[in-house]
Design a protein around this motif. Structure first.
Motif, PDB file in Angstrom:
ATOM      1  N   TYR A  93       0.997  -1.310  -0.041  1.00 53.09           N
ATOM      2  CA  TYR A  93       0.049   0.058  -0.200  1.00 53.09           C
ATOM      3  C   TYR A  93       1.196   1.170  -0.179  1.00 53.09           C
ATOM      4  CZ  TYR A  93      -3.288   3.397   2.195  1.00 53.09           C
ATOM      5  OH  TYR A  93      -4.061   4.595   2.624  1.00 53.09           O
ATOM      6  N   LEU A  94       1.818   1.150   0.723  1.00 52.48           N
ATOM      7  CA  LEU A  94       2.575   2.465   1.061  1.00 52.48           C
ATOM      8  C   LEU A  94       3.329   2.393  -0.499  1.00 52.48           C
ATOM      9  CD1 LEU A  94       3.449   2.329   4.410  1.00 52.48           C
ATOM     10  CD2 LEU A  94       2.025   3.554   3.375  1.00 52.48           C
ATOM     11  N   GLY A 105       2.026   4.047  -3.003  1.00 46.98           N
ATOM     12  CA  GLY A 105       1.657   5.288  -3.048  1.00 46.98           C
ATOM     13  C   GLY A 105       2.767   5.872  -3.016  1.00 46.98           C
ATOM     14  N   LEU A 106       4.224   5.490  -2.772  1.00 50.06           N
ATOM     15  CA  LEU A 106       5.267   6.291  -3.137  1.00 50.06           C
ATOM     16  C   LEU A 106       5.473   6.555  -4.586  1.00 50.06           C
ATOM     17  CD1 LEU A 106       7.102   4.945   0.229  1.00 50.06           C
ATOM     18  CD2 LEU A 106       6.378   7.407  -0.197  1.00 50.06           C
ATOM     19  N   ASP A 156       2.629   9.610  -3.519  1.00 51.05           N
ATOM     20  CA  ASP A 156       1.533  10.655  -2.555  1.00 51.05           C
ATOM     21  C   ASP A 156       2.614  10.545  -1.680  1.00 51.05           C
ATOM     22  OD1 ASP A 156      -0.114   9.805  -4.543  1.00 51.05           O
ATOM     23  OD2 ASP A 156      -0.355   7.922  -3.411  1.00 51.05           O
ATOM     24  N   CYS A 158       2.442   9.823   2.054  1.00 47.15           N
ATOM     25  CA  CYS A 158       2.241   8.830   3.218  1.00 47.15           C
ATOM     26  C   CYS A 158       2.359   8.924   4.316  1.00 47.15           C
ATOM     27  CB  CYS A 158       3.249   7.272   2.186  1.00 47.15           C
ATOM     28  SG  CYS A 158       2.620   7.412   0.659  1.00 47.15           S
ATOM     29  N   CYS A 160       2.243   7.253   8.247  1.00 46.08           N
ATOM     30  CA  CYS A 160       2.095   6.007   8.875  1.00 46.08           C
ATOM     31  C   CYS A 160       2.561   6.182  10.076  1.00 46.08           C
ATOM     32  CB  CYS A 160       2.847   4.885   7.705  1.00 46.08           C
ATOM     33  SG  CYS A 160       2.536   3.510   8.549  1.00 46.08           S
ATOM     34  N   LEU A 210       7.481   9.660   2.627  1.00 41.19           N
ATOM     35  CA  LEU A 210       6.760   8.557   3.779  1.00 41.19           C
ATOM     36  C   LEU A 210       7.170   9.047   5.023  1.00 41.19           C
ATOM     37  CD1 LEU A 210       6.060   5.956   5.038  1.00 41.19           C
ATOM     38  CD2 LEU A 210       8.251   5.103   4.391  1.00 41.19           C
ATOM     39  N   SER A 237       6.819   8.375   8.583  1.00 41.98           N
ATOM     40  CA  SER A 237       6.303   7.060   9.814  1.00 41.98           C
ATOM     41  C   SER A 237       6.584   7.122  11.737  1.00 41.98           C
ATOM     42  CB  SER A 237       7.073   6.162   8.870  1.00 41.98           C
ATOM     43  OG  SER A 237       7.093   4.853  10.172  1.00 41.98           O
ATOM     44  N   ARG A 267      -1.996   9.619   1.608  1.00 46.43           N
ATOM     45  CA  ARG A 267      -2.062   7.245   1.851  1.00 46.43           C
ATOM     46  C   ARG A 267      -2.103   8.100   3.152  1.00 46.43           C
ATOM     47  NH1 ARG A 267      -2.050   2.732  -1.823  1.00 46.43           N
ATOM     48  NH2 ARG A 267      -1.644   4.290  -4.313  1.00 46.43           N
ATOM     49  N   SER A 268      -3.455   7.317   4.073  1.00 47.83           N
ATOM     50  CA  SER A 268      -2.558   7.340   5.827  1.00 47.83           C
ATOM     51  C   SER A 268      -2.829   5.819   6.345  1.00 47.83           C
ATOM     52  CB  SER A 268      -3.517   8.476   6.827  1.00 47.83           C
ATOM     53  OG  SER A 268      -4.839   8.106   7.110  1.00 47.83           O
TER      54      SER A 268
END
Length: 206
Positions: free
Chosen positions: A37-38, A41-42, A46, A48, A50, A77, A79, A118-119
């Protein structure tokens, strides 16, 4: 705004505004959902976001990968962990967590110019016994009013090895319009509009 987004699982596509409950069993199954999913997205460019119990264990390899792979570097991303977000100051406060998403998602779209976000939220923090965690279901329901404001897909991760109470699982289902289970994304027939759902629940501290 993208009309649809790839999930990273065969045949699964997402639409901005999706609020998805993903059921799995154990860390291996979690990562089999989370990482594709991540990664997709990358690749799509997107933002992301997380939030997991242990970011190093959940997406550590993907963080390193995204730092060196030009294809993944199209997106970004971030995180972080449940303790510093859902359970900041040792408790869960619904409005504070909604404010976190407003700051992060709104900043990504308005300030940074991302077309899609995206979360991910790993929800086992709700079993910690900390003050305020009884607000989990009200929080999930209120997210349905927040999501349409941005080009956002939200994936909520529930480990059925931990969430074993059938009544809680039913309530989780009632607050998510879509369910991801067994690698398939399905429209949830048990979903209840947040205004109807919250109107019949006892008041929960915000």
């Amino acid at each position: 705004m993208a009309a649809s987004m790839t999930m990273g699982l065969p045949g699964v596509r997402l639409t901005p505004g999706d609020h998805i409950c993903a059921f799995f069993r154990g860390a291996r199954e979690r990562d089999a959902l989370l990482v594709p999913y991540l990664r997709e997205g990358l690749r799509a460019g997107d933002m992301c976001l997380c939030v997991t119990d242990d970011p190093t264990a959940a997406v550590g390899e993907l963080v390193a990968e995204s730092a060196s792979d030009p294809e993944l570097a199209r997106g970004r991303l971030r995180s972080t962990d449940s303790e510093s977000t859902y359970l900041a100051d040792g408790c869960f406060v619904i409005d504070r967590m909604l404010g976190f998403w407003e700051t992060e998602v709104g900043g990504a779209v308005v300030r940074d110019g991302f077309d899609s976000v995206r979360s991910v939220g790993e929800m086992t923090w709700a079993l910690s016994g900390r003050p305020g965690v009884e607000g989990l279901i009200s929080y999930e329901s209120r997210l349905n009013d927040f999501l349409p404001r941005y080009p956002l897909v939200a994936l909520c991760l529930y480990d059925l090895e931990r969430f074993s109470d059938g009544e809680i699982v039913v309530e989780i289902l009632q607050t998510h319009p879509a369910v991801l289970i067994g690698g398939e994304l399905v429209e949830n027939p048990w979903y209840t509009d947040p205004h109807d759902y919250l109107g019949r629940r006892p008041a929960t501290a915000s």
